[in-house]
Motif scaffolding. Structure first.
Motif, PDB file in Angstrom:
ATOM      1  N   ILE A  25      83.894  50.032 -65.220  1.00  0.00           N
ATOM      2  CA  ILE A  25      84.817  48.894 -65.161  1.00  0.00           C
ATOM      3  C   ILE A  25      85.039  48.351 -66.569  1.00  0.00           C
ATOM      4  O   ILE A  25      86.171  48.097 -66.986  1.00  0.00           O
ATOM      5  CB  ILE A  25      84.259  47.787 -64.239  1.00  0.00           C
ATOM      6  CG1 ILE A  25      84.215  48.297 -62.803  1.00  0.00           C
ATOM      7  CG2 ILE A  25      85.103  46.524 -64.342  1.00  0.00           C
ATOM      8  CD1 ILE A  25      83.585  47.340 -61.816  1.00  0.00           C
ATOM      9  N   VAL A  28      87.242  50.376 -68.468  1.00  0.00           N
ATOM     10  CA  VAL A  28      88.540  50.568 -67.796  1.00  0.00           C
ATOM     11  C   VAL A  28      88.931  52.048 -67.859  1.00  0.00           C
ATOM     12  O   VAL A  28      90.018  52.403 -68.299  1.00  0.00           O
ATOM     13  CB  VAL A  28      89.651  49.698 -68.433  1.00  0.00           C
ATOM     14  CG1 VAL A  28      90.803  49.502 -67.438  1.00  0.00           C
ATOM     15  CG2 VAL A  28      89.124  48.342 -68.841  1.00  0.00           C
ATOM     16  N   ASP A  29      88.011  52.885 -67.451  1.00  0.00           N
ATOM     17  CA  ASP A  29      88.218  54.314 -67.666  1.00  0.00           C
ATOM     18  C   ASP A  29      88.096  55.091 -66.353  1.00  0.00           C
ATOM     19  O   ASP A  29      87.026  55.200 -65.772  1.00  0.00           O
ATOM     20  CB  ASP A  29      87.168  54.805 -68.681  1.00  0.00           C
ATOM     21  CG  ASP A  29      87.476  56.221 -69.146  1.00  0.00           C
ATOM     22  OD1 ASP A  29      88.050  57.002 -68.355  1.00  0.00           O
ATOM     23  OD2 ASP A  29      87.132  56.547 -70.298  1.00  0.00           O
ATOM     24  N   THR A  87      89.164  47.460 -59.239  1.00  0.00           N
ATOM     25  CA  THR A  87      89.214  46.644 -60.442  1.00  0.00           C
ATOM     26  C   THR A  87      89.943  47.372 -61.563  1.00  0.00           C
ATOM     27  O   THR A  87      90.801  46.812 -62.236  1.00  0.00           O
ATOM     28  CB  THR A  87      87.782  46.318 -60.918  1.00  0.00           C
ATOM     29  OG1 THR A  87      87.067  45.776 -59.819  1.00  0.00           O
ATOM     30  CG2 THR A  87      87.808  45.320 -62.055  1.00  0.00           C
ATOM     31  N   ILE A  88      89.601  48.639 -61.714  1.00  0.00           N
ATOM     32  CA  ILE A  88      90.214  49.389 -62.806  1.00  0.00           C
ATOM     33  C   ILE A  88      91.722  49.542 -62.613  1.00  0.00           C
ATOM     34  O   ILE A  88      92.500  49.399 -63.547  1.00  0.00           O
ATOM     35  CB  ILE A  88      89.545  50.773 -62.956  1.00  0.00           C
ATOM     36  CG1 ILE A  88      88.148  50.573 -63.526  1.00  0.00           C
ATOM     37  CG2 ILE A  88      90.347  51.680 -63.868  1.00  0.00           C
ATOM     38  CD1 ILE A  88      87.363  51.837 -63.695  1.00  0.00           C
ATOM     39  N   ALA A  97      91.460  42.770 -64.261  1.00  0.00           N
ATOM     40  CA  ALA A  97      92.810  43.221 -64.574  1.00  0.00           C
ATOM     41  C   ALA A  97      93.850  42.422 -63.783  1.00  0.00           C
ATOM     42  O   ALA A  97      95.039  42.623 -63.930  1.00  0.00           O
ATOM     43  CB  ALA A  97      92.938  44.703 -64.251  1.00  0.00           C
ATOM     44  N   VAL A 107      95.562  50.313 -69.188  1.00  0.00           N
ATOM     45  CA  VAL A 107      94.957  51.186 -68.175  1.00  0.00           C
ATOM     46  C   VAL A 107      95.389  52.603 -68.485  1.00  0.00           C
ATOM     47  O   VAL A 107      96.568  52.907 -68.513  1.00  0.00           O
ATOM     48  CB  VAL A 107      95.430  50.782 -66.761  1.00  0.00           C
ATOM     49  CG1 VAL A 107      94.864  51.750 -65.734  1.00  0.00           C
ATOM     50  CG2 VAL A 107      95.008  49.362 -66.464  1.00  0.00           C
TER      51      VAL A 107
END
Ligand code: DAH
Length: 342
Positions: A25, A28-29, A87-88, A97, A107
């Motif tokens: 998270i 963000v991957d 979430t991502i 986000a 993203v």
């Protein structure tokens, strides 16, 4: 295994999974997220799957408790994954986000990657490149001459049977005569190269071939071959054996053995089938031999002056062997869940 040990193992699993999903998270991957999902929830060798084995080892009377706990942990890991995924991608209710924070990295779109067969082809080209073989290509639509005639496969030979080939329903061209077909072997490229170049020749050609085989776990109507050809003065079977052994150990590892069985191909004399012994089994990988003098003559070489060896191996077999894939159809049904593993 005691119930306590089993539960402790599950607790540790949740703890380390929480940390890693949290990490994904933060970064963000999607890639990290997917790797973490596979690490914990992977159907084949995920850690949860691994932990499940412990379930069989707890005492019978502890099984209900252990099983219940296992199911809770499974649900928990799935929730952790789902909420990290939400979430991502910005769909999470409390995800960061949700509001636009321009200081965060964007993203990242999920990247595709190279198909396992293409990866194998690249690697095989690389290996042969180091042995001095340059990679060349030939057309997939071939004519009679290159697919059969010049390879010493005469008109009445059963290999030409329409039931064993994909002949094309098109008019004769000035170049190829009437019978054009999807090539059934990459040996065609040997002819194309020798027609255009004088020895010494040292090439490999990797590409698709087509045969109307019934499709099953080891057969497909399209597959790939790696073809090798070396023509020079004083080339012998020993050279062939040496090159194939180097090739096999470079691809599968030092512990590979190689075996030649006498065989027949119209375009080689003598001809052999090549087996590789790896992890205690013999596997057939394709054919090889010394280029038949008739083939050398067909391209205008003098068989008294030059000799050569050739080989043709199945790329899918090599790839499947290396990765433990047991059904060729997996490679071609475009299931990204499967393909993403390679
Ligand atoms: N073309 C053969 C096949 O598809 C394989 C093969 C055998 C290729 C011997 C060769 C060779 O170059 O020398 O079954």
């Amino acid at each position: 295994m005691s119930l306590n040990d089993f539960i402790k193992q599950l607790d540790d699993l949740v703890e380390s999974a929480s940390k890693q999903f949290e990490d994904a998270i933060h970064q963000v991957d999607h890639q990290v997220l997917e790797e973490t999902r596979i690490e914990y929830l992977g159907a084949k060798s995920g850690k949860l799957k691994e932990a499940q084995k412990g379930l069989g080892k707890v005492a019978k009377e502890d099984k209900p408790v252990a099983g219940k706990r296992f199911n809770e942990v499974k649900t928990r890991l799935e929730e952790l994954f789902q909420s990290a995924a939400d979430t991502i991608t910005g769909g999470g209710k409390k995800g960061k986000a949700e509001t636009l924070d321009v200081t965060l990295p964007g993203v990242r779109p999920r990247l595709g990657h190279i198909h396992p067969i293409t990866q194998t082809i690249d690697e095989l080209k690389d290996i042969m490149g180091r042995l001095g073989f340059s990679a060349v290509e030939g057309p997939e639509i071939e004519d009679d001459w290159h697919n059969f005639e010049a390879l010493n496969i005469p008109l009445e030979h059963p290999a030409r049977d329409p039931l064993d080939n994909f002949y094309l329903n098109i008019a004769a061209s000035s170049h190829g005569g009437g019978n054009q077909l999807l090539r059934s072997q990459t040996s065609t490229v040997q002819i194309r190269v020798m027609e255009n170049k004088q020895p010494p020749i040292r090439i490999v050609s990797l590409g698709r071939v087509y045969r109307p085989d019934e499709i099953d776990a080891t057969h497909y109507a399209m597959f790939h071959q790696i073809e090798g050809l070396l023509v020079d003065t004083n080339v012998t079977m020993a050279d062939l054996k040496y090159v194939l052994r180097l090739f096999a150990s470079s691809y599968l590892g030092e512990d590979v053995e190689i075996r030649f069985r006498p065989s027949f191909f119209p375009f080689t004399e003598p001809s052999v089938e090549v087996d590789m012994r790896w992890q205690d089994t013999w596997l057939e990988f394709g054919g090889a031999g010394m280029v038949d003098p008739n083939v050398l003559k067909a391209v205008g070489y003098d068989p008294e002056e030059v000799t050569g060896f050739a080989f043709g191996l199945g790329v899918e077999r090599l790839c499947m062997r290396r990765h433990g894939i047991n059904d060729i159809r997996y490679l071609y049904d475009s299931n990204t869940k499967f393909l993403a593993q390679f």
